[in-house]
Structures are given as C-alpha cells and as structure tokens.
Motif scaffolding. Sequence first.
Motif, mmCIF file in Angstrom:
data_model
loop_
_atom_site.group_PDB
_atom_site.id
_atom_site.type_symbol
_atom_site.label_atom_id
_atom_site.label_comp_id
_atom_site.label_asym_id
_atom_site.label_seq_id
_atom_site.Cartn_x
_atom_site.Cartn_y
_atom_site.Cartn_z
ATOM 1 N N ARG A 1 24.927 44.144 28.182
ATOM 2 C CA ARG A 1 25.726 42.730 28.603
ATOM 3 C C ARG A 1 26.811 42.553 28.083
ATOM 4 N NH1 ARG A 1 24.114 38.031 24.943
ATOM 5 N NH2 ARG A 1 25.570 39.036 23.543
ATOM 6 N N GLU B 1 32.203 42.992 35.225
ATOM 7 C CA GLU B 1 31.925 40.908 35.815
ATOM 8 C C GLU B 1 33.383 40.967 35.838
ATOM 9 O OE1 GLU B 1 28.909 39.940 33.474
ATOM 10 O OE2 GLU B 1 28.956 37.762 34.127
ATOM 11 N N SER B 2 34.017 40.552 35.159
ATOM 12 C CA SER B 2 34.777 39.643 34.992
ATOM 13 C C SER B 2 36.336 40.587 35.971
ATOM 14 C CB SER B 2 35.849 40.293 33.225
ATOM 15 O OG SER B 2 36.618 39.669 33.325
ATOM 16 N N ARG B 3 36.214 42.567 36.178
ATOM 17 C CA ARG B 3 36.585 42.543 37.005
ATOM 18 C C ARG B 3 36.735 42.899 38.470
ATOM 19 N NH1 ARG B 3 40.140 47.001 37.395
ATOM 20 N NH2 ARG B 3 40.042 48.577 38.780
ATOM 21 N N TYR B 4 35.313 42.590 39.016
ATOM 22 C CA TYR B 4 35.106 42.170 40.031
ATOM 23 C C TYR B 4 34.561 40.944 40.457
ATOM 24 C CZ TYR B 4 35.286 47.026 40.339
ATOM 25 O OH TYR B 4 35.968 48.568 40.525
ATOM 26 N N GLY B 5 34.469 39.794 39.680
ATOM 27 C CA GLY B 5 34.157 38.225 39.577
ATOM 28 C C GLY B 5 32.439 38.408 39.564
ATOM 29 N N ASN B 6 32.024 37.379 39.409
ATOM 30 C CA ASN B 6 30.551 37.131 38.975
ATOM 31 C C ASN B 6 29.228 37.354 40.042
ATOM 32 O OD1 ASN B 6 28.318 35.680 37.278
ATOM 33 N ND2 ASN B 6 28.318 33.860 39.248
ATOM 34 N N GLY B 7 29.829 36.401 40.980
ATOM 35 C CA GLY B 7 28.924 36.488 42.357
ATOM 36 C C GLY B 7 28.616 38.140 42.785
ATOM 37 N N PHE B 8 29.394 38.134 43.310
ATOM 38 C CA PHE B 8 30.153 40.067 43.878
ATOM 39 C C PHE B 8 28.927 40.537 42.751
ATOM 40 C CE2 PHE B 8 32.047 44.089 44.874
ATOM 41 C CZ PHE B 8 31.666 43.614 46.132
ATOM 42 N N ASN C 1 27.059 40.361 40.455
ATOM 43 C CA ASN C 1 24.863 39.568 40.882
ATOM 44 C C ASN C 1 24.379 40.425 42.132
ATOM 45 O OD1 ASN C 1 25.053 38.180 38.432
ATOM 46 N ND2 ASN C 1 25.332 36.013 40.012
ATOM 47 N N ARG C 2 25.536 40.631 42.834
ATOM 48 C CA ARG C 2 24.990 40.961 44.430
ATOM 49 C C ARG C 2 24.532 43.042 43.918
ATOM 50 N NH1 ARG C 2 24.448 37.186 44.042
ATOM 51 N NH2 ARG C 2 25.247 35.534 45.944
ATOM 52 N N ARG D 1 19.946 37.286 32.352
ATOM 53 C CA ARG D 1 21.391 37.280 33.050
ATOM 54 C C ARG D 1 21.052 36.533 34.200
ATOM 55 N NH1 ARG D 1 25.267 38.895 34.122
ATOM 56 N NH2 ARG D 1 26.704 38.126 36.224
#
Lengths: 203, 270
Positions: free
Chosen positions: A95, A102-109, A111-112, A191
């Motif tokens: 984590r 996670e911060s670099r690519y964005g939350n939703g992206f 996750n996918r 998560r």
Amino acid sequence: MNQPEPFPMTTSANHPLLARLVAEIQHGQKFVVDVRNEDESFGLDGYQLSIWSVGSDKPISIFPWDSEINEELIDLKVRSKDLESETSRFAIRLRDELAATESRYGNGFFNRVLVDLVTESYLDKHPDIKDALDRAHSRQVERNSVYHECRDTIAYVIGKRSRELTRQLDYDETSMRKILSKAIARYIDNRFSLSQRKQMGLL
Amino acid sequence: MSEDSESAPDFPLCDTLILTAVSSELDALSQQCKQFGISFKKRHHPFLGSYYDLGLIGFENVIAVRSRSMGPLGYGGSAELASRFQRATGATSVIQLGMAFGMEESTQQIGDVLVSTEVIPYDHRHYRDALSENGYLVNYDSATRMNAAEKTVNALRQFRIEEPASDYNVYFGAILSGAAIVHSSAFRDELVRLVPAGNHRIVGGEMEGIGLLGVTKHPIWCVVKGISDFADANRDRIIEESREIACRNASHFLLSSMTSSNPVTAAEHS
C-alpha cells in the motif's frame, strides 16, 4: 574548532533504536518483528510494529506502523515472527509503496490497471487472490503506452517486494510466493473494502 | 433538479464517492453534471438508502450522496455517511463537495474554490478552569492537522496548472473543520491564531471534512468547497446568493478536473 556537519550522511547506526539492533546483531543476537492490529476491522490501518529479541517473551520496542523503520529492518534482514505477521507487513508495504504510482496515474485508472495486472498474472491462480478479485470491480481501459507504463510500474513495485522477501529476508521461492500472494490479496481486499462489503451482505 | 429514480444494481461499486451536505450542494452538482453531459441517476438501495449514480467520469466510476443533516454528527451526518458508503461501495477516493467559509476577504472572493491539503479538526481542544475573563482557557494543541489524499490533491493541482482559466481562484491549503456553525469572525480568528501551526496556510473552514477522518486512517479523502462567506456578521446578508455561486464553482472545478483526467498528461507532468 570543528564545525558540526549540517547534513550528516546517516545509516541505521545513527537511529537510536536501529543502532541498538545493529550492535546486537553484530554480536550474534537475532531479532524478529511482529506486525499486529488489535482490531482487524481497521483493515490495514492501526497496525503496530513490535521488535523482539529471539527467545525473549517481551518486545524491546512497540510503536505505530513506521514505513521507514520497517524498510531499515528489512535491510537488516529482520523477518516477521510468523507468516501471518509477514503477510500483514508486506500488505502494508505494498500500500505504501504503490501510493506514488496511484498518485501519478490517478485513482480510477490505477484501479483498472491493478486489477488487470493481478487478474492476468500467475497470482490469479492463488486462491486468496482469485477470491479477492472475483469480488473486486474493474472496467476495461484502452491498453495504450500509458496503460503499459502504469502496469509495468505496479509490476516493478510488486517485484521489488518479492526480491526483498528472497534476497533480504532469505525466504525460499515457495514461502515468498505464499507471503506475497496473501499480501496482495490483503491489499486488494483492503483497497476495495471487499471483506467489509461481504459482511454487509453487499457481496 | 431532474432525476431519474431507478432501483439500485446489486453491487453499487465506485472509485470515487462524492459527499454533499445540503440541498444547494447536491443541486449544484446535479446542474453541473447536466452541463458536462454526465448522468445523475437517483437510485435506492435497501441497505444504503438513496444515492446518485454519475457513471464513469474520466476513469472514475462515481457515486454521489447527500447527508441527512449539515455537519459531521448523527446518523446520516458526514462521518456516518462517509464510512457507510465507502465500505459499501469500495470507493478508493472520497470527496466532500460544497461550500465553506473563506479566511481573507482581502484576497479571496465569494465563489473561489478551496481544496484541502490538510484538515484541522478544531473540535479536538481542551478547556481548563483559569482566572480569565470567561473563567477558562482553551488549548488547541490536540487539533493535529490531518493530511488529505495526496493523489486527489495532486490531480486537482495538476489540472489547475494545466487549466488556470476560470472566473474563480482555487486555493490549496489547510481547512478548519468542526461541528460548530461559525458566523463569528472573532471565533474564526481565534481558530487561526490558536490551532497548531503547519506547513500549509489555512485557506478556509467548514463542517463536514472532520467526518471523513473516521473513514480510513490512511487518507483517501479530500474537501473541495467554494467560498460562500467569511464566517462574519455579513454572512446572513449574502448567503442566499453566495451559496449558489460557491456550490456551482466547487462542482464545476471538480467535474472539470475529472472529465479532463488523462493519465498521459498526469504522467508526463508529474
């Protein structure tokens, strides 16, 4: 008169707690850590890290999760007390180490890509991860260069943990896979709030 | 507000959960969704109650919900609502959207948007009897600043850098949060003076952000609010008009950022 060095190069030996461990390890003493949470409903939050001399029934130090000290302890080849504790330790480490991606690519992206990566890797065969992923949610995204960059970064972070387990902590391949796959399952479960959703009857 | 009301799918999942507290905040979100061509379907789940399905925005699957009351307290307050919906939806990001009070009328304007880099839970304070005018002294040392989700703050900041043009300013910083309704510049200034200092300047205050601190210890939340007033005597005179501007701009900023969310750009600029 010598001026004090304003920015000293520090090592574990400069940290009050780690310095003691380093000195005692040099004299043959072995240590283990225990990563526990008084309340499992807190997920990966609220964990405490305790350090024990092997053979002692009292910890030499207990403190809230500290990723920096944990990293130093891994470098000092200090294993967890048992597999359960090692799993928790590496779930939290995943984590913490994946936060930048996670911060670099964005939350939703993120996750996918995370769910895709784990679903399509050998890890999916592990019952803990398969169970977690069967209950996770995902939606396809275009597999362009950014997708692969993000995916490779996540894989790198996970791969680095496998090397820590084998090279620093001297686990064999089978144990490493067991710990890491359980840690990934715990990270994914936390998560996406999977266990909590199950308890609420929503899964 | 036009809403389609549909029964909920079995598993109302999302990446981002947007919380609003009062009807003007939800109405503004609904109107901005319409402007951006985003769906805003009212749904009902037997366990969760009513919520709004905004579908996929950028890469985020989004659900919005409104508190039963203003502030963090009680059943349906922001604390309970955020915890219940985050666990139920598996949201990995929680955003409290709406209106707040600003700090500096000389530099900030009604409708400017505040983004929390930190929340200062000022209700964590200690009163002791003392030979003072009131007979007590208050100590705010326990009101430790809590970090907001770095990923959300970074995404909003990045968007602001790329798209600076708007008819409102955006302030990133610490936001005071507590259950008190503050219509007193003296109390507002006391808070600023007495809460622990930090690296981020205090840009405003509001009531619901403190409720998000209980969702997870590891921060996945952020407060995005428009300035509706300055918590002073002038507040009652302007609020009817200013709340609409504040809520509209906060929703506009958030949805603008989400609709333009592009990991290519984010990766190139980070």
